[in-house]
Design a protein around this motif. Structure first.
Motif, PDB file in Angstrom:
ATOM      1  N   GLU A 130     -10.977   9.830 -11.589  1.00 50.45           N
ATOM      2  CA  GLU A 130     -11.893  10.170 -11.202  1.00 50.45           C
ATOM      3  C   GLU A 130     -11.889  11.267  -9.879  1.00 50.45           C
ATOM      4  N   LEU A 131     -12.816  12.232 -10.506  1.00 48.70           N
ATOM      5  CA  LEU A 131     -13.723  13.009  -8.795  1.00 48.70           C
ATOM      6  C   LEU A 131     -14.236  13.312  -9.690  1.00 48.70           C
TER       7      LEU A 131
ATOM      8  N   PRO B 279      -5.827  20.940 -10.281  1.00 48.02           N
ATOM      9  CA  PRO B 279      -4.042  22.504 -10.799  1.00 48.02           C
ATOM     10  C   PRO B 279      -4.301  21.867 -12.530  1.00 48.02           C
ATOM     11  N   ASN B 280      -3.556  22.420 -12.534  1.00 50.45           N
ATOM     12  CA  ASN B 280      -2.555  22.435 -14.592  1.00 50.45           C
ATOM     13  C   ASN B 280      -1.814  21.620 -14.229  1.00 50.45           C
ATOM     14  N   SER B 281      -1.437  22.139 -13.840  1.00 46.60           N
ATOM     15  CA  SER B 281      -0.569  20.349 -13.740  1.00 46.60           C
ATOM     16  C   SER B 281      -0.757  19.420 -13.813  1.00 46.60           C
ATOM     17  N   LEU B 282      -2.363  18.776 -13.618  1.00 39.29           N
ATOM     18  CA  LEU B 282      -2.728  17.604 -14.297  1.00 39.29           C
ATOM     19  C   LEU B 282      -2.587  17.328 -15.783  1.00 39.29           C
ATOM     20  N   CYS B 283      -2.305  18.439 -16.114  1.00 41.14           N
ATOM     21  CA  CYS B 283      -1.424  18.425 -17.380  1.00 41.14           C
ATOM     22  C   CYS B 283      -0.651  17.559 -17.790  1.00 41.14           C
ATOM     23  N   ASP B 284       0.200  17.378 -16.848  1.00 43.05           N
ATOM     24  CA  ASP B 284       1.375  17.363 -17.376  1.00 43.05           C
ATOM     25  C   ASP B 284       1.507  15.910 -16.949  1.00 43.05           C
ATOM     26  N   ILE B 285       0.941  15.182 -17.091  1.00 48.06           N
ATOM     27  CA  ILE B 285       1.017  13.461 -16.313  1.00 48.06           C
ATOM     28  C   ILE B 285       0.784  13.118 -17.923  1.00 48.06           C
ATOM     29  N   PRO B 286       2.218  11.945 -18.516  1.00 53.43           N
ATOM     30  CA  PRO B 286       1.879  11.675 -19.801  1.00 53.43           C
ATOM     31  C   PRO B 286       1.074  10.107 -19.603  1.00 53.43           C
ATOM     32  N   THR B 287       0.686  10.096 -18.847  1.00 55.50           N
ATOM     33  CA  THR B 287       0.325   8.424 -19.331  1.00 55.50           C
ATOM     34  C   THR B 287      -1.426   8.521 -18.374  1.00 55.50           C
ATOM     35  N   LEU B 288      -1.509   9.335 -18.435  1.00 56.44           N
ATOM     36  CA  LEU B 288      -3.553   9.550 -18.821  1.00 56.44           C
ATOM     37  C   LEU B 288      -4.077   9.262 -19.216  1.00 56.44           C
ATOM     38  N   ARG B 289      -4.547   7.734 -19.574  1.00 55.04           N
ATOM     39  CA  ARG B 289      -5.460   6.990 -20.362  1.00 55.04           C
ATOM     40  C   ARG B 289      -7.349   7.542 -20.474  1.00 55.04           C
ATOM     41  N   HIS B 290      -7.952   8.167 -18.639  1.00 55.11           N
ATOM     42  CA  HIS B 290      -8.668   7.986 -18.610  1.00 55.11           C
ATOM     43  C   HIS B 290      -8.892   9.571 -17.094  1.00 55.11           C
ATOM     44  N   VAL B 291      -9.786   9.942 -18.097  1.00 52.64           N
ATOM     45  CA  VAL B 291     -10.479  11.395 -16.880  1.00 52.64           C
ATOM     46  C   VAL B 291     -11.836  11.924 -16.825  1.00 52.64           C
ATOM     47  N   TYR B 292     -11.900  11.743 -15.639  1.00 48.90           N
ATOM     48  CA  TYR B 292     -13.145  12.148 -15.256  1.00 48.90           C
ATOM     49  C   TYR B 292     -13.917  13.341 -14.103  1.00 48.90           C
ATOM     50  N   LEU B 293     -14.231  14.427 -14.711  1.00 48.39           N
ATOM     51  CA  LEU B 293     -14.746  15.245 -13.443  1.00 48.39           C
ATOM     52  C   LEU B 293     -15.594  16.623 -13.612  1.00 48.39           C
TER      53      LEU B 293
ATOM     54  N   GLU C 112      -1.480   9.029 -23.843  1.00 48.11           N
ATOM     55  CA  GLU C 112      -2.639   7.975 -24.594  1.00 48.11           C
ATOM     56  C   GLU C 112      -4.161   7.983 -23.740  1.00 48.11           C
ATOM     57  N   LEU C 113      -4.242   9.304 -24.118  1.00 44.58           N
ATOM     58  CA  LEU C 113      -6.045   9.651 -23.364  1.00 44.58           C
ATOM     59  C   LEU C 113      -7.069   8.935 -23.811  1.00 44.58           C
ATOM     60  N   GLN C 114      -7.736   8.519 -23.502  1.00 45.76           N
ATOM     61  CA  GLN C 114      -8.679   7.479 -24.524  1.00 45.76           C
ATOM     62  C   GLN C 114      -9.847   7.902 -23.508  1.00 45.76           C
ATOM     63  N   SER C 115     -10.466   8.809 -22.032  1.00 44.32           N
ATOM     64  CA  SER C 115     -11.524   8.687 -22.444  1.00 44.32           C
ATOM     65  C   SER C 115     -11.527  10.141 -21.745  1.00 44.32           C
ATOM     66  N   PHE C 116     -12.120  11.055 -22.080  1.00 43.10           N
ATOM     67  CA  PHE C 116     -12.158  12.483 -21.258  1.00 43.10           C
ATOM     68  C   PHE C 116     -13.630  13.067 -20.726  1.00 43.10           C
ATOM     69  N   VAL C 117     -14.503  13.272 -19.850  1.00 45.02           N
ATOM     70  CA  VAL C 117     -15.436  13.209 -19.698  1.00 45.02           C
ATOM     71  C   VAL C 117     -15.573  14.659 -18.667  1.00 45.02           C
ATOM     72  N   LEU C 118     -15.911  15.414 -18.474  1.00 46.27           N
ATOM     73  CA  LEU C 118     -16.273  16.598 -18.228  1.00 46.27           C
ATOM     74  C   LEU C 118     -17.396  17.800 -17.534  1.00 46.27           C
TER      75      LEU C 118
ATOM     76  N   THR D   5     -13.676   8.633 -26.257  1.00 43.42           N
ATOM     77  CA  THR D   5     -14.749   8.695 -25.484  1.00 43.42           C
ATOM     78  C   THR D   5     -15.158  10.318 -25.137  1.00 43.42           C
ATOM     79  N   PHE D   6     -16.164  10.980 -25.230  1.00 42.50           N
ATOM     80  CA  PHE D   6     -15.499  12.662 -25.324  1.00 42.50           C
ATOM     81  C   PHE D   6     -17.137  12.321 -24.525  1.00 42.50           C
ATOM     82  N   SER D   7     -17.093  13.358 -23.169  1.00 44.11           N
ATOM     83  CA  SER D   7     -18.492  13.767 -23.053  1.00 44.11           C
ATOM     84  C   SER D   7     -17.818  15.263 -22.641  1.00 44.11           C
ATOM     85  N   LEU D   8     -18.972  15.971 -22.380  1.00 45.92           N
ATOM     86  CA  LEU D   8     -18.864  17.838 -22.268  1.00 45.92           C
ATOM     87  C   LEU D   8     -19.837  18.324 -21.794  1.00 45.92           C
TER      88      LEU D   8
END
Length: 911
Positions: free
Chosen positions: A626-627, A637-651, A670-676, A702-705
């Motif tokens: 969460e940033l 960095p695009n390398s964030l997408c290399d992480i296989p265990t991400l469950r929640h991302v808030y950017l 495993e990504l469950q929440s993506f807020v951008l 959960t998806f918020s864009l």
């Protein structure tokens, strides 16, 4: 909390390197051995804990050694597992070259890990020898339940008691009296104060909250705000909070305003309004003077405006220089004490299964009397006993009751309730609340992410981790160990909580004594980098209001939380698993974070000095990112997408999609929440690549864009591959010609914001079987229709900026709709008659709807039927620009539309 430490390690180790892999074949046998030894050690801990709490320092040292060994074992095992994960990610030709190039260093690292595991094995053997010398016995008693099973059907809308109504028991007369003082214009039309004075735990805040949320008070005042003051406060922070509540301002719009500017804005806004300001938990006599120091923010327009104040000190209540009514909140008498206690301990749904209710009532009345009329004590003890419907247990508590004063009585009740929590995981989750500042409003979804990152929530066969954690929150609420502030209408679960300051103090002390967590607050005089017991080293730290220094933590710290830190640096933290910092300035952040390979959660809110290194992709255990910062942080960095265990991302900003081929191969499974929230700069933003990337996130719930200035309509096409979506928020569309043919059938909450929606959205949306909350903005059609079978579960509907003149509602539509908001629907000259056929409608909000007359027949009939109607800004001529200049309705409408581009962006975000 060595027991929870070993429990979390055992659960985590099971998911690490115990599977058969050729790379780790030499480590697997050692891992299995460590698991067996740790499980055996855990069985000694109940006996050891009793000896430790009795003051046996040798046992305290022994318990600390167990926890240290468990963490050291986990670190070693995870280091080996990390090497395996890293190597598996490189599957192409270049990856094979890299693996072979790293082989010599990896073999050396494996040898070091093996040596570390051997050292831990020797340490554990010594611990077992010490157990015999200290005469600590193996505990073979009941094995604790790991998971709290649901006590009610899995229908979140009906499974919980109404905690607010229960907590008001015994305060009916006081409630009526205070409401009367607030709304009676005949008695005093000048600005005046109503103060509630009582000791801690007497129910001041509960009573004030019930008054504040009452329909009578809501209808009487045109603007209202609630702020918690507490022992340490900043006047500008309180004023900004009030401004956000009464004017709808957002953090970004007021971040750069000084105290005078905020006070002046509040003054001008309230000048012609009857308003209510609640100051909860005031400690200092000069609080009101501090708030009005730079400018008199709260004008006296002699229209019956009020200030409601709660405090423990009578001199605080009498200090405010304006007419004041002081209400001394008395302790509950014996009968009211029993009424509150029985609501908690013997609720109606449990009475029916109790054989001898009379016996419980007899014991319960004696226990209630022991609580000396304190609602907090009654609620906590009642919640504790509701989980122990055994007459012998009730009798034992009564016989063990200390004949001491209130402070020690509360400690006795809290200690009993804490010890009675069903398992070590839930006890650890409760103590974790000490990590937050006093009176901090805790968003449950954020708390759950922290608990999971800390491995405080066990894996169970039938539930995902988030479900188990929400059951934990419900359990704490039912036991009155946390205060429920509100619930999600869409999901029914608890959304925000707070912990009473008495419980917070107890948790802070208990967590420090256990070596579980050390909270350091310079302003409150709590400092030091070690726990109160020299034998217990803390692995978790929470810092508040530190400035200009290197944070004083040991290199092996696992969790670091910070609030209001000014210009601090992070040390090298090799084993860090949780980093959560708010409203702070960080120095040299990027040079530290890349090496934290064990990190599970990275949360940085409103922080400065944040830049992510490209090595962020090496954090292969990261679950939550969460940033959400004040300045636009550099590119993620695009390398964030290399992480296989991400469950929640808030950017917020700084994110661009990876190339299509890479996103397909590496997107987290495993990504469950993506807020951008995006504000693309320049012309190099790859919209097509973004759509491909989003389309791959097929496990999302959960998806918020949001995108400025506008979001492409193609976003609506990605839902065909998202069958699990429950919560959708889409903001900043330009023109939508039509709705997608089908939204995911599982969606419960939908927010959709556009400048123009051409097609009537209702025929498509009304078919969603699970939809509970719907917010729509921008429909430009003349008519709108809802069929008789439409929206079977909808409870909350908000329509903004609709040009609809005719809204047809067939009888039978929206049978469960309770809350309706119409904002800026300026072409709707009359409320539709169909509103009268909605059986559950209890609240109607009209904002900027000046064309709807008070004589509107539908409006009058709704009021007659008991529907609460709230109107906002009846006349546009009263609205002023920030510089104080009046504006015409048409000009303001344009300003409002552009403001909506920003306001609606944040409407769905959890903070």
């Amino acid at each position: 909390m060595a027991e929870s430490a070993i429990g979390s390690v055992l659960g985590n180790v099971s998911t690490l390197a115990v599977q058969e892999t050729t790379f780790l074949c030499g480590v697997n046998l050692e891992v299995g051995f460590l698991k067996d030894e740790l499980r055996r050690l855990k069985s000694y801990l109940k006996s050891a804990d009793a000896k430790r709490r009795s003051g046996d320092e040798l046992v305290a040292t022994w318990v600390s050694q167990i926890r240290d060994a468990a963490y050291e074992a986990e670190n070693a095992i995870e280091a080996a597992d990390y090497m395996e994960k890293r190597n598996r990610l490189k599957k192409d030709f270049m990856g094979a070259i890299l693996r072979y190039a790293r082989l010599p260093s990896d073999l050396i690292a494996l040898h070091t890990i093996g040596a570390e595991i051997q050292r831990v094995k020797r340490k554990i053997s010594e611990i077992f020898d010490s157990a015999n010398r200290l005469k600590i016995n193996l505990d073979t008693s009941d094995v604790e339940k790991v998971h709290i099973e649901d006590e009610y059907p899995q229908d979140y809308g009906t499974m919980h008691q109404n905690f607010e109504d229960i907590d008001l028991v015994g305060f009916g007369d006081e409630y009526k009296e205070i409401v009367g003082k607030l709304v009676d214009k005949k008695e005093n039309i000048t600005l005046s104060v109503v103060s509630i004075v009582a000791m801690g735990g007497a129910g001041k805040t509960t009573l004030a909250r019930k008054v504040y949320t009452s329909s009578c008070v809501k209808q009487h005042f045109e603007a209202a705000s609630w702020v918690t003051v507490s022992q340490k406060f900043k006047g500008i922070d309180l004023l900004k909070d009030i401004m956000k509540q009464i004017m709808g301002a957002r953090d970004e719009s007021i971040a750069q305003m000084n105290e005078y500017e905020v006070g002046k804005e509040i003054h001008d806004f309230l000048l012609q309004k009857r308003y209510l300001v609640v100051l909860d938990d005031v400690w200092e006599t000069d609080t009101w003077d501090q708030i009005n120091k730079r400018v008199k923010a709260f004008p006296d327009a002699t229209n019956g405006s009020r200030v409601l104040l709660t405090t423990r000190k009578e001199d605080v209540a009498n200090h405010v220089q304006m007419p004041t009514y002081v209400h001394h909140l008395k302790k509950l008498d014996e009968e009211k004490s029993w009424e509150l206690f029985s609501c908690k301990a013997l609720p109606s749904y449990k009475r029916s299964v109790i054989r001898d209710v009379d016996e419980f009532e007899k014991l319960g009345r004696k226990l209630a009397k022991k609580c000396d009329g304190l609602p907090l004590a009654l609620a906590i003890l009642g919640g504790h006993l509701s989980k122990n419907l055994n007459a012998q247990i009730w009798s034992d508590i009564l016989s063990d009751w200390p004949s001491t004063k209130n402070g020690q009585m509360m400690r006795f009740i809290l200690a009993r309730s804490y010890k009675d929590l069903p398992n070590c995981y839930l006890r650890a989750c409760f103590l974790y609340l000490a990590a937050f500042p006093e009176d901090y409003i805790i968003y449950v979804s954020c708390l759950i992410e922290l608990w999971i990152a800390e491995s405080l929530v066990p894996h169970t066969p039938k539930h995902i981790l988030e479900e188990t954690a929400r059951n934990y929150v419900t359990e704490l609420a039912q036991r009155s160990l946390v205060q429920v502030l509100d619930r999600s209408k869409a999901h029914g679960w608890v959304e925000r909580i707070r912990i009473h300051d008495i419980l917070h103090d107890w948790c802070t002390e208990e967590a420090r004594q256990d070596g579980f967590l050390n909270a350091i607050d310079k302003t409150a005089g709590q400092a030091g980098a070690s726990s109160s017991s020299d034998n217990l080293i803390s692995y978790r730290f929470s810092f508040q209001t530190l400035s200009d220094q290197l944070l004083p933590v040991a290199p092996n710290v696992r969790s670091l939380l910070g609030f209001e830190l000014e210009s601090v640096s992070l040390p090298k933290l090799r084993f860090l698993r949780v980093l959560c910092i708010e409203n702070s300035t960080l120095k040299d952040f990027s040079s530290v974070i890349g090496g934290c390979i064990h990190l599970r959660l990275l949360r940085l809110r409103y922080c400065e000095g944040v830049a992510l290194p490209s090595s962020i992709g090496k954090l292969l255990y990261l679950q939550t990112m969460e940033l959400w910062n004040r300045p636009l942080h550099p590119q993620v960095p695009n390398s964030l997408c290399d992480i296989p265990t991400l469950r929640h991302v808030y950017l917020r900003n700084g994110f661009s999609p990876p190339p299509p081929a890479r996103s397909v191969r590496l997107q987290p499974k495993e990504l469950q929440s993506f807020v951008l929230h995006l504000h693309p700069v320049g012309t190099d933003f790859r919209c097509h690549d973004m759509m491909i990337f989003l389309g791959q996130l097929n496990q999302l719930k959960t998806f918020s864009l949001s995108m400025l200035p506008y979001m492409p309509a193609e976003v609506l096409n990605i839902f065909a591959n998202m069958p699990h979506l429950v919560d959708i928020s889409l903001n900043q569309f330009d023109v939508l010609d039509k709705m997608p043919a089908e939204f995911p059938q599982s969606v419960r909450r939908l927010v959709l914001d556009a400048d123009v929606i051409k097609q009537d959205p209702m025929p498509i949306l009304e078919k969603l079987p699970c939809l509970v909350v719907l917010h729509l903005n921008g429909y430009r059609g003349q008519t709108m229709c809802c069929s008789s079978q439409g929206f079977p579960r909808l409870q909350e509907l908000e329509l903004d900026c609709f040009s609809t003149k005719v809204w047809r509602m067939e009888e039978g539509t929206m049978p469960k709709l309770s809350h309706l908001a119409l904002m800026w629907c300026i072409k709707m000259s009359k409320l539709p008659d169909g509103l009268l056929h909605l059986p559950s409608l209890s609240y109607l909000k009209l904002g900027f709807m000046d064309q709807i007359s008070e004589d509107d027949s539908t409006l009058k009939e709704l009021r007659r039927k008991g529907c609460e109607v709230r109107t906002y800004i009846r006349s546009l001529s009263l609205i002023k620009l920030p510089l104080g200049r009046s504006c015409s309705p048409s000009i303001f409408f344009v300003i409002y539309i552009y403001a909506c581009l920003f306001v609606h962006t944040l409407i769905s975000f959890k903070y």
